[in-house]
Design a protein around this motif. Structure first.
Motif, short mmCIF file in Angstrom:
data_model
loop_
_atom_site.label_atom_id
_atom_site.label_comp_id
_atom_site.label_asym_id
_atom_site.label_seq_id
_atom_site.Cartn_x
_atom_site.Cartn_y
_atom_site.Cartn_z
N LYS A 111 0.85 -1.19 0.00
CA LYS A 111 0.00 0.00 0.00
C LYS A 111 0.89 1.24 0.00
CE LYS A 111 -3.78 2.24 2.45
NZ LYS A 111 -3.90 2.84 3.78
N LEU A 112 0.94 1.89 -1.15
CA LEU A 112 1.79 3.06 -1.33
C LEU A 112 0.91 4.26 -1.69
CD1 LEU A 112 4.53 1.18 -3.41
CD2 LEU A 112 4.60 1.73 -0.96
N SER A 113 -0.28 4.28 -1.09
CA SER A 113 -1.31 5.24 -1.51
C SER A 113 -1.69 6.26 -0.44
CB SER A 113 -2.58 4.47 -1.91
OG SER A 113 -3.02 3.67 -0.83
N SER A 114 -1.15 6.19 0.76
CA SER A 114 -1.65 7.09 1.82
C SER A 114 -0.54 7.78 2.60
CB SER A 114 -2.58 6.33 2.76
OG SER A 114 -3.70 5.85 2.05
N ASN A 115 0.67 7.79 2.06
CA ASN A 115 1.79 8.48 2.72
C ASN A 115 2.03 8.02 4.15
OD1 ASN A 115 1.98 9.76 0.31
ND2 ASN A 115 1.17 11.72 1.01
N GLU A 116 1.77 6.74 4.39
CA GLU A 116 2.06 6.16 5.71
C GLU A 116 3.53 5.75 5.75
OE1 GLU A 116 -2.38 4.15 5.82
OE2 GLU A 116 -0.76 3.45 4.52
N THR A 117 4.10 5.69 6.97
CA THR A 117 5.51 5.31 7.05
C THR A 117 5.68 3.79 6.93
OG1 THR A 117 7.46 5.20 8.47
CG2 THR A 117 5.36 5.43 9.59
N PRO A 118 6.64 3.34 6.13
CA PRO A 118 6.86 1.90 6.01
C PRO A 118 7.49 1.31 7.27
CG PRO A 118 8.49 3.11 4.74
CD PRO A 118 7.52 4.12 5.26
N LEU A 119 8.02 2.16 8.15
CA LEU A 119 8.67 1.65 9.37
C LEU A 119 7.68 1.38 10.50
CD1 LEU A 119 11.11 2.64 7.73
CD2 LEU A 119 12.07 3.54 9.83
N GLY A 120 6.45 1.86 10.35
CA GLY A 120 5.48 1.70 11.43
C GLY A 120 5.84 2.60 12.60
N PRO A 121 5.04 2.52 13.69
CA PRO A 121 5.33 3.37 14.85
C PRO A 121 6.47 2.83 15.68
CG PRO A 121 3.39 2.02 15.27
CD PRO A 121 3.83 1.70 13.87
N SER A 122 6.94 3.63 16.61
CA SER A 122 7.94 3.20 17.58
C SER A 122 7.37 2.04 18.41
CB SER A 122 8.26 4.37 18.51
OG SER A 122 8.74 3.90 19.75
N PRO A 123 8.20 1.04 18.73
CA PRO A 123 7.73 -0.03 19.63
C PRO A 123 7.27 0.54 20.98
CG PRO A 123 9.87 -0.57 18.68
CD PRO A 123 9.57 0.83 18.26
N LEU A 124 7.84 1.65 21.39
CA LEU A 124 7.42 2.28 22.64
C LEU A 124 5.97 2.76 22.53
CD1 LEU A 124 10.53 4.52 23.54
CD2 LEU A 124 10.02 2.18 24.26
N ALA A 125 5.61 3.27 21.36
CA ALA A 125 4.23 3.75 21.15
C ALA A 125 3.25 2.58 21.16
CB ALA A 125 4.15 4.52 19.83
N ILE A 126 3.67 1.45 20.58
CA ILE A 126 2.78 0.27 20.56
C ILE A 126 2.54 -0.21 22.00
CG2 ILE A 126 2.54 -2.11 19.77
CD1 ILE A 126 4.25 -1.29 17.31
N ALA A 127 3.61 -0.24 22.79
CA ALA A 127 3.48 -0.69 24.19
C ALA A 127 2.58 0.27 24.97
CB ALA A 127 4.86 -0.78 24.83
N ALA A 128 2.74 1.57 24.73
CA ALA A 128 1.92 2.56 25.44
C ALA A 128 0.45 2.41 25.04
CB ALA A 128 2.43 3.97 25.12
#
Ligand SMILES: Cc1ncc(COP(=O)(O)O)c(C=O)c1O
Length: 372
Positions: A36-53
């Motif tokens: 999916k290259l259609s919505s200017n999302e980051t390919p790296l995803g969020p920080s693991p710290l953000a997922i844990a939070a």
């Protein structure tokens, strides 16, 4: 009684004249692996710290969030060197853009934006009952002279995406200052800096200094792009106290949810993750631009995390043909006809695999190879 049955509520006629925003496609029928290259999302995803939070909030779902998002505003203020009392958070920066339009535009007023500017602006302007006026661009770039020429006594708000989506072009700070200086003091200049973290040009500024020195400038930012939290809907604005006060009066009392607050705070704390995302973009944006231009596809120079590709009108070679071809190979780009760019597609920088794959697929399309 029977007459009452025939009645039904009617929205304002100008609301029904609005074309609803259509997000980028997210899938490709019958294709197993989709990029999916259609919505200017980051390919790296969020920080693991953000997922844990984010996960930690699961234990408190019955409780209302902090309606003023105080800890998040303080974290933003620390990260960007701002005054937390001059920040308001929103359910995505879309929320803030709409709130600004509602707070400052009335029927009969005009809201100004640029021809290929972010689509949310004309929607927000019209939803507020005002008239959306587009100023022409030059080389797919906002043009300060054209904007000032279109400003009338009815103009109350100017929306400028810097860098702009979907073109990827930007105005240097000197030009943004010239725009502000040319507008009357009662016109609100909204600097939408959704992609600011990606810009590495030294003549660029997101707008913090202008907000600090002018009474009519507000800057909007998002956690949807470099911070990888698009799904949580989190944006913010930094503006003069009187602008922040107006937005606070009309926003929904709990417009930012607790998961977004916690994930946002954690994302800001992970500077290394943000640096990685910037480095990834710096590596791949020029690579994609060069490789694609070498295939004979015109590319607008971009400072964001995406590129605007231009196709000829010829049957079988056009943007819609390229779109269908790439989709059949699992590469989903953004059609941008609604932005007045029917001959273009927008490509978001993806993972290494997606970037190499989309260039190979585009090369096959340009060679006239059949789709899958
Ligand atoms: C220029 C611009 N502004 C604002 C937004 C909205 O971002 P958010 O997800 O914060 O609502 C986008 C998203 O695509 C954008 O491109």
């Amino acid at each position: 009684m029977s007459e009452q049955k025939l009645l039904r509520p009617a929205p304002r006629a100008d609301v029904m004249a609005i074309e609803a925003y259509v997000p980028g496609k997210s899938g490709a029928a019958g294709v197993a692996k989709v990029h999916k290259l259609s919505s200017n999302e980051t390919p790296l995803g969020p920080s693991p710290l953000a997922i844990a939070a984010f996960r930690s909030v699961a234990d408190h779902l019955a409780l209302y969030p902090d309606g003023s998002a105080s800890r998040l505003r303080e974290a933003i203020a620390r990260r960007y060197g701002l005054d937390a009392s001059l920040i308001v958070c929103g359910n995505g920066s879309d929320d803030i853009l709409a709130l600004l339009a509602h707070a400052y535009l009335s029927p009969g007023d005009e809201g100004l934006y640029t021809r290929h500017g972010f689509l949310e602006y004309p929607i927000a302007i019209r939803a507020a009952g005002a008239t959306a006026v587009a100023a022409e661009e030059t080389h797919f770039t906002a043009d300060v002279d054209q904007l000032l020429r279109k400003a009338t006594p009815r103009t109350k708000v100017v929306f400028l995406a810097n860098p702009n989506n979907p073109t990827g072009t930007y105005l240097p700070f000197s030009e943004v200052k010239r725009l502000q200086a040319g507008l009357p003091g009662d016109v609100l200049l909204v600097l939408d800096a959704a992609y600011a973290e990606y810009v590495t040009r030294n003549d660029y500024a997101a707008g913090i200094e202008l907000v600090a020195t002018c009474e009519n400038v507000v800057m909007t930012r998002t956690f949807s792009k470099i911070y990888g939290l698009a799904n949580l809907r989190l944006g913010w604005a930094y503006g003069p106290a009187h602008v922040i006060d107006a937005v606070n009066r009309i926003r929904a009392p709990f417009n930012v949810n607790g998961a977004a607050i916690e994930a946002g705070i954690a994302a800001l704390a992970d500077g290394a993750h943000t640096e990685k995302a910037v480095a990834h973009n710096q590596r791949w944006l020029p690579w994609l631009a060069e490789e694609i231009a070498a295939l004979g596809v015109k590319v607008t120079p971009s400072v964001g995390n995406f590129l605007l590709l231009h196709f000829p009108r010829a049957a079988g070679r056009a943007a819609k043909d390229a779109d269908a071809y790439l989709t059949s190979r699992g590469f989903v780009l953004r059609a941008v006809a609604a932005y007045g760019l029917p001959d273009c597609l927008r490509l978001t920088v993806g993972t290494a695999q997606a970037n190499e794959g989309v260039v190979a697929a585009l090369a096959a399309f340009m060679r006239g190879e059949p789709g899958v």
